[in-house]
Design a protein around this motif. Structure first.
Motif, mmCIF file in Angstrom:
data_model
loop_
_atom_site.group_PDB
_atom_site.id
_atom_site.type_symbol
_atom_site.label_atom_id
_atom_site.label_comp_id
_atom_site.label_asym_id
_atom_site.label_seq_id
_atom_site.Cartn_x
_atom_site.Cartn_y
_atom_site.Cartn_z
ATOM 1 N N GLY A 131 -0.501 14.530 2.264
ATOM 2 C CA GLY A 131 -0.408 13.763 3.594
ATOM 3 C C GLY A 131 0.620 12.554 3.690
ATOM 4 O O GLY A 131 1.336 12.188 4.416
ATOM 5 N N MET A 132 0.609 11.664 2.206
ATOM 6 C CA MET A 132 1.361 10.806 1.918
ATOM 7 C C MET A 132 2.852 11.151 2.096
ATOM 8 O O MET A 132 3.743 10.493 2.558
ATOM 9 N N ILE A 133 3.218 12.168 1.548
ATOM 10 C CA ILE A 133 4.617 12.663 1.275
ATOM 11 C C ILE A 133 5.086 13.014 2.615
ATOM 12 O O ILE A 133 6.176 12.844 3.348
ATOM 13 N N ARG A 134 4.221 14.011 3.330
ATOM 14 C CA ARG A 134 4.601 14.320 4.773
ATOM 15 C C ARG A 134 4.965 13.002 5.713
ATOM 16 O O ARG A 134 5.814 13.217 6.405
ATOM 17 N N ASP A 135 4.035 12.222 5.694
ATOM 18 C CA ASP A 135 4.304 10.925 6.370
ATOM 19 C C ASP A 135 5.413 10.073 5.907
ATOM 20 O O ASP A 135 6.364 9.568 6.993
ATOM 21 N N VAL A 136 5.778 10.075 4.827
ATOM 22 C CA VAL A 136 7.094 9.357 4.479
ATOM 23 C C VAL A 136 8.235 10.071 4.968
ATOM 24 O O VAL A 136 9.163 9.426 5.420
ATOM 25 N N LEU A 137 8.291 11.528 4.623
ATOM 26 C CA LEU A 137 9.307 12.324 4.873
ATOM 27 C C LEU A 137 9.655 12.366 6.342
ATOM 28 O O LEU A 137 10.685 12.450 6.919
ATOM 29 N N ALA A 138 8.557 12.099 7.327
ATOM 30 C CA ALA A 138 8.508 12.000 8.654
ATOM 31 C C ALA A 138 8.709 10.834 9.256
ATOM 32 O O ALA A 138 8.804 10.312 10.575
ATOM 33 N N ARG A 139 8.775 9.621 8.178
ATOM 34 C CA ARG A 139 9.284 8.344 8.736
ATOM 35 C C ARG A 139 8.120 7.802 9.318
ATOM 36 O O ARG A 139 8.172 6.902 10.498
ATOM 37 N N ARG A 140 6.758 7.935 8.931
ATOM 38 C CA ARG A 140 5.508 7.411 9.741
ATOM 39 C C ARG A 140 4.844 6.630 8.452
ATOM 40 O O ARG A 140 5.228 6.815 7.400
ATOM 41 N N LYS A 141 4.247 5.611 8.807
ATOM 42 C CA LYS A 141 3.129 4.978 7.857
ATOM 43 C C LYS A 141 2.210 5.987 7.512
ATOM 44 O O LYS A 141 1.637 6.531 8.200
ATOM 45 N N PRO A 142 2.205 6.061 6.050
ATOM 46 C CA PRO A 142 0.945 7.027 5.525
ATOM 47 C C PRO A 142 -0.323 6.656 6.029
ATOM 48 O O PRO A 142 -0.704 5.507 6.038
ATOM 49 N N VAL A 143 -0.983 7.405 6.739
ATOM 50 C CA VAL A 143 -2.257 7.347 7.156
ATOM 51 C C VAL A 143 -3.245 6.611 6.139
ATOM 52 O O VAL A 143 -4.349 6.103 6.409
ATOM 53 N N VAL A 144 -3.115 6.969 4.812
ATOM 54 C CA VAL A 144 -4.118 6.670 3.657
ATOM 55 C C VAL A 144 -3.872 5.089 3.434
ATOM 56 O O VAL A 144 -4.851 4.391 3.266
ATOM 57 N N PHE A 145 -2.647 4.488 4.476
ATOM 58 C CA PHE A 145 -2.547 3.101 3.950
ATOM 59 C C PHE A 145 -2.883 2.376 5.334
ATOM 60 O O PHE A 145 -2.768 0.847 5.524
ATOM 61 N N LEU A 146 -3.278 2.904 6.554
ATOM 62 C CA LEU A 146 -3.371 2.441 7.772
ATOM 63 C C LEU A 146 -4.732 1.637 7.861
ATOM 64 O O LEU A 146 -5.593 2.381 7.367
ATOM 65 N N ARG A 147 -4.757 0.550 8.090
ATOM 66 C CA ARG A 147 -6.122 -0.222 8.169
ATOM 67 C C ARG A 147 -6.937 0.039 9.305
ATOM 68 O O ARG A 147 -8.020 -0.413 9.420
ATOM 69 N N SER A 148 -6.456 0.931 10.297
ATOM 70 C CA SER A 148 -6.941 1.272 11.459
ATOM 71 C C SER A 148 -7.807 2.446 11.321
ATOM 72 O O SER A 148 -8.629 3.025 12.109
ATOM 73 N N GLU A 149 -7.909 3.022 10.214
ATOM 74 C CA GLU A 149 -8.455 4.114 9.657
ATOM 75 C C GLU A 149 -9.192 4.501 8.391
ATOM 76 O O GLU A 149 -8.598 3.691 7.481
ATOM 77 N N ILE A 150 -10.362 5.200 8.342
ATOM 78 C CA ILE A 150 -10.791 5.290 6.803
ATOM 79 C C ILE A 150 -10.281 6.781 6.312
ATOM 80 O O ILE A 150 -10.571 7.787 7.153
#
Length: 203
Positions: A131-150
Motif C-alpha cells: 500500500g505504501m508503494i502504491r500510494d507513493v507511485l500514485a503521488r498520494r500520502k501513504p495511508v500508513v502515515f496519515l494521522r487521520s487513520e489507524i
C-alpha cells in the motif's frame, strides 16, 4: 494450505486496490498493471529484504503473478456501470489485503524461527508495504502515515497474535483476518486516531 489461501486472498485484494487507485488517477493500462502488481507484491519484497529471504523468491510465485494479471485485466475492462460502485469498496479490499498479508508475513517469519520483534515487523511490512508503494507511485500520502487513520496498528496486532502463539490453527488465522478487517473498517468509519503531538501552534 492456510498460507497459500492467505497469499491468494492478499494478492487478489491488493491487485484490485492498486488497479482501482491507478484508474482513479487516470493512468493508462500499463500504469494500471504496474500499480496493481506493485501493490500486490511490494510488501513481500520489502519483507524478504529485512528478514533475510532473497528477493528473487518472489519470482517463484508465477501462479500468483498470473492470478493478479487476470484480476487486473478483468477489472480494467469492466463496464463503468459496474466499476464505479467498486471504487466505494477500495477501503474494504485494502483492509482485506492488509489483514491477509499481515498474517501471512507473520507466519513466514515464525516459520523461520525469528523473534517476536521480527514477526511483528514482517507483519507490518507485508501488510502495509504494498500500500505504501502504491500510494507513493500514485503521488498520494501513504495511508500508513496519515494521522487521520489507524492502519498499520492492525498489522502490528496480527503480528503479535501470531508471534505470541495465540493463533495456531487455520480457523484461528481466518478469525484473525476477519477481526483485522472489521477493526480496520470500524476505525475508518468512525475516524479513530492515534495520539499525535504537533510542534506548530497552527496545527
Amino acid at each position: 494450505m492456510s498460507w497459500d489461501i492467505l497469499n491468494i486472498i492478499g494478492t487478489v485484494a491488493f491487485a484490485i486496490s492498486g488497479a482501482i487507485v491507478a484508474m482513479e488517477e487516470e493512468y493508462d493500462i500499463f500504469g494500471v498493471y504496474i500499480l496493481g502488481l506493485a501493490t500486490a507484491f511490494g510488501g513481500g519484497a520489502i519483507r524478504n529484504l529485512l528478514i533475510g529471504v532473497p528477493v528473487s523468491a518472489l519470482w517463484e510465485q508465477g501462479t500468483l503473478f498470473t492470478l493478479a494479471i487476470i484480476v487486473i485485466t478483468l477489472l480494467f475492462f469492466f463496464p463503468n456501470s459496474i466499476l464505479k460502485p467498486w471504487k466505494k469498496f477500495g477501503t474494504f479490499t485494502d483492509a482485506v489485503g492488509l489483514g491477509a498479508f499481515a498474517i501471512q508475513g507473520a507466519l513466514y517469519a515464525t516459520a523461520m524461527n525469528h523473534p517476536l520483534s521480527a514477526v511483528v515487523v514482517a507483519a507490518v511490512l507485508t501488510g502495509s508495504g504494498g500500500g505504501m508503494i502504491r500510494d507513493v507511485l500514485a503521488r498520494r500520502k501513504p495511508v500508513v502515515f496519515l494521522r487521520s487513520e489507524i492502519y498499520a496498528l492492525w498489522a502490528v496486532f496480527a503480528g503479535l497474535v501470531i508471534g505470541l502463539g495465540i493463533a495456531t490453527s487455520s480457523w484461528h488465522y481466518y478469525l484473525l483476518l476477519s477481526l483485522v478487517v472489521i477493526l480496520r473498517m470500524v476505525s475508518y468509519h468512525y475516524r479513530w486516531k492515534l495520539p499525535y503531538r504537533p510542534l506548530s501552534n497552527n496545527m
